[in-house]
Design an enzyme around this catalytic site. Structure first.
Site: not given
Ligand code: GLC
Length: 540
Positions: A199, A253
């Site tokens: 994440d 991500e």
């Molecule tokens: C990422 C996740 C999202 C979350 C954020 C903070 O973007 O996909 O759902 O709110 O991180 O952890």
């Protein structure tokens, strides 16, 4: 992952299916999806043709951000079940030959995490330095709205939180923090999981001294923070300490990354992570909804990432997830037939030179939900948007409209197993998306012309002819066309999609290419020279 990545690996040839655990399937009837529900539902994932399951967070959490606020990295949240339930899930996945990838939020923890609690209780103790503290905040704004710094009651300093104030940023400069996270990842890999989705990993390394941002608003700040000074060093460290020791996949991500910066991270000669997924399709403003979105831009994103990551690199292809309005609501046409649009969009992304990620429900053409009152919002980001809008003097209706336009709840409603719902016996935690006719798994599994069946066919193509559909070179043949998306894969793969409700003639050079190939799939109204509204044809 040491050294060169082999060309053929399971995380390239298999496709990913993302499950949002709260909303997939509820086995115990408490209204919330759970691990036993997922275990029961894995057969459906297998039947679709995916080979990897990514589970959004299942670790212990107060669930302010539905699990992305973790309070225990080695525990299953009781809402979802027990460790035994998770082991049963892994066993069923293994039986079905599905790999399981877990989601880990490693930029921050919940303030309920014992580390943060210890940091509060003993400011002189070792856990204080697990987080980022300052006597005076800088100008950074949190992604979810409001300042990125909060002062706990009775404390002398502010802690940093790029997201909600209950999500405190970890201090990755502290080697103890890094070791804790690596240890947690090894714990799950030892149990038999096959990797992680990391994440917001791109923002773990903050600029020294935490200077004011020239533009402190969330998105520009994200861009400023993405790929910080020590990111590569720590990713290499993580690879050595964790990923090199297992046959696993690490998916980052990648908010704020452009293809060049992403390419450095997935560089096959020195891979830090295996795949990055980008944010070019992310649009929280709602400006690209309805029928009037820019097709040339849409196509250019695929092309830019394919070229940017290079012929030896590897992309993931994420177009919908739990953080966005439904894919079909962002890039469809509300007046067109859902099934046709779902198929056309599926053919646009599943056959890219990348590992496709299918977000639960997108394979059915599930659309946005209907939200009529503030109590129906669950998403912490949407609730903050609503509150801030009201505090700025907007009316109730205006504030709600702002929140509904961006809320992530659209993608988080219970999965429709049957026309009636079939999610579970209890009242679901989030009101289901209305079934607008045929948008449920049972109906679509029984219909060979459904969006689900089409998606299944596309995934099968990747398995049957990887040379073309997984590894074949990608070329957009009509990049400037305002509606037609025509791309080539390898020497003979050809995909033609009409991304509009107008019929379009196929240009002569494309017609000539079709004449040399055999048709594999069609959808909608097509001939070899004409593409009807939202029609699709796949040739090889
Ligand atoms: C990422 C996740 C999202 C979350 C954020 C903070 O973007 O996909 O759902 O709110 O991180 O952890």
């Amino acid at each position: 992952m040491s050294g060169h990545t082999p060309r053929e690996t399971w995380w390239k040839t298999r496709s990913v299916y993302q499950i949002y655990p709260r909303s997939f399937r509820d086995a115990n009837g408490d209204g919330v999806g759970d691990l036993a529900g997922i275990t029961a539902g894995l057969r459906a994932v297998k039947a679709l043709g995916a080979g990897i399951v990514w589970l959004s967070p299942i670790f212990r959490s107060p669930m302010v951000d539905n699990g992305y606020d973790m309070s225990g990295y080695r525990e299953i949240d009781p809402l979802f079940g027990t460790m035994a339930d998770f082991e049963a899930l892994l066993a069923e996945a293994k039986r079905l030959d599905l790999k399981v990838v877990l989601d880990i939020a490693l930029n921050h923890t919940s303030i309920d995490h014992p580390w943060f609690q210890a940091a509060l209780a003993d400011p002189g103790g070792p856990y204080r330095d697990y987080y980022i503290w300052r006597d005076k905040p800088n100008n950074w704004q949190s992604i979810f709205g409001g300042p990125a710094w909060s002062k706990p009651e009775g404390d002398s300093a502010y802690y940093l939180h790029l997201f909600d104030k209950t999500q405190a940023d970890l201090n990755w400069e502290n080697p103890a923090v890094r070791n804790e996270i690596y240890g947690a990842m090894r714990f799950w890999l030892d149990k038999g999981v096959s990797g992680f989705r990391l994440d917001v990993v791109t923002v773990i390394s903050k600029p020294p001294g935490l200077p004011d941002a020239p533009d402190p608003r969330p998105m520009p700040l994200y861009h400023m923070l993405a790929g910080g000074p020590r990111l590569h060093e720590w990713l290499r460290d993580m690879r050595r300490e964790v990923f090199d020791r297992y046959d696993c996949v690490a998916i980052g991500e990648g908010p704020g990354l452009n293809p060049e910066r992403a390419a450095a991270i997935v560089n096959p000669a020195d891979p830090m992570l295996h795949m990055i997924y980008h944010f070019d399709f992310v649009d929280h403003t709602g400006s690209r909804q309805g029928e009037d979105w820019d097709r040339v831009w849409f196509k250019s994103v695929f092309d830019r990432w394919d070229k940017g990551i290079g012929p030896d690199g590897w992309n993931s292809c994420v177009v919908g997830n739990h953080d966005l309005r439904r894919f079909i609501a962002r890039f469809g046409d509300p007046k067109a037939e859902t099934k046709l649009v779902a198929k056309a969009l599926a053919a646009s992304y599943i056959l890219q030179r990348a590992t496709p990620f299918i977000y639960q429900g997108d394979e059915l053409g599930l659309g946005d939900t209907i939200i009529t009152k503030v109590e129906e919002l669950d998403d912490v980001w949407a609730k903050t948007t609503y509150r801030l809008a009201k505090s700025k003097g907007n009316s109730e209706a205006e504030s709600l409209a702002k929140a509904v336009a961006m809320t992530r709840d659209h993608a988080r409603t219970p999965y429709p197993w049957t026309p009636e719902g079939g999610f579970g016996a209890g009242k679901p935690w989030l009101k289901p998306t209305p079934n607008r006719g045929g948008v449920d798994l049972a109906t679509q599994q029984g219909d060979e012309h459904s969006a689900w069946a089409f998606c299944h066919g596309l995934l099968e193509l990747r398995t049957k002819d990887p040379e073309t559909w997984v590894f074949g070179a990608y070329e957009d043949l009509l990049p400037e066309h305002e509606s037609l998306f025509v791309y080539r894969r390898g020497t003979h793969g050809l995909v033609c999609v009409n991304l509009s409700s107008e019929p379009w003639p196929l240009p002569e050079p494309i017609v000539a290419l079709l004449a040399e190939r055999s048709c594999i799939f069609t959808s909608g109204d097509i001939t070899t020279t004409q593409m009807g509204p939202w029609s699709t044809q796949v040739w090889a």
